[in-house]
Design a protein around this motif. Structure first.
Motif, PDB file in Angstrom:
ATOM      1  N   SER A  49      40.854  34.739  23.955  1.00 12.99           N
ATOM      2  CA  SER A  49      41.864  34.867  25.009  1.00 12.99           C
ATOM      3  C   SER A  49      42.196  33.498  25.576  1.00 12.99           C
ATOM      4  N   VAL A  51      44.551  31.769  29.122  1.00 10.19           N
ATOM      5  CA  VAL A  51      45.422  31.918  30.285  1.00 10.19           C
ATOM      6  C   VAL A  51      46.592  30.965  30.098  1.00 10.19           C
ATOM      7  N   VAL A  70      48.175  36.156  37.188  1.00  7.15           N
ATOM      8  CA  VAL A  70      47.639  35.393  36.062  1.00  7.15           C
ATOM      9  C   VAL A  70      48.218  36.009  34.793  1.00  7.15           C
ATOM     10  N   ASP A  86      38.469  39.945  32.035  1.00  3.59           N
ATOM     11  CA  ASP A  86      37.790  39.519  33.256  1.00  3.59           C
ATOM     12  C   ASP A  86      38.222  38.094  33.584  1.00  3.59           C
ATOM     13  N   VAL A  87      38.418  37.821  34.862  1.00  5.61           N
ATOM     14  CA  VAL A  87      38.861  36.504  35.318  1.00  5.61           C
ATOM     15  C   VAL A  87      37.919  36.020  36.414  1.00  5.61           C
ATOM     16  N   SER A  88      37.583  34.731  36.343  1.00  4.58           N
ATOM     17  CA  SER A  88      36.757  34.106  37.377  1.00  4.58           C
ATOM     18  C   SER A  88      37.524  32.913  37.949  1.00  4.58           C
ATOM     19  N   TRP A  95      33.263  37.580  38.850  1.00  6.63           N
ATOM     20  CA  TRP A  95      34.344  37.979  37.948  1.00  6.63           C
ATOM     21  C   TRP A  95      35.082  39.174  38.508  1.00  6.63           C
TER      22      TRP A  95
END
Length: 96
Positions: A49, A51, A70, A86-88, A95
């Motif tokens: 993945s 961003v 995002v 999942d995004v941090s 997360w």
């Protein structure tokens, strides 16, 4: 289809999944490596993945903001679907 691993250099050296504790200089610099048995040949790609927006190292946010959009892409190998992303925003401490 073959019951044996290919002996071609690209398959023997490049397409293996080594564990994080395997160090190139210590474990893999001489052929054949002493820990090659701990690195199975990769048959499927793990989920990948990235961003796209906001760009890397961007400073984001504004006074009173409660969320941010995002955008990116994720894909999987072997025809499997993406279940979630999942995004941090704190370097992986938490997360969402």
């Amino acid at each position: 289809v073959s019951s044996k691993e290919s002996q071609k250099t690209w398959q023997q050296k490049s397409y293996r999944g080594f564990a994080p504790d395997i160090n190139f200089e210590e474990d893999l610099s001489h052929w054949p490596p002493k820990r090659l048995d701990q690195a199975p040949i990769v048959q499927e790609m793990p989920v990948q993945s990235l961003v796209c927006n906001p760009p890397q190292n961007s400073l984001i946010g504004m006074k009173g903001a409660t969320d941010i959009t995002v955008k990116g892409v994720a894909w999987s190998g072997g025809g499997k679907k993406i279940e979630r992303v999942d995004v941090s925003i704190d370097g992986g401490k938490t997360w969402t």
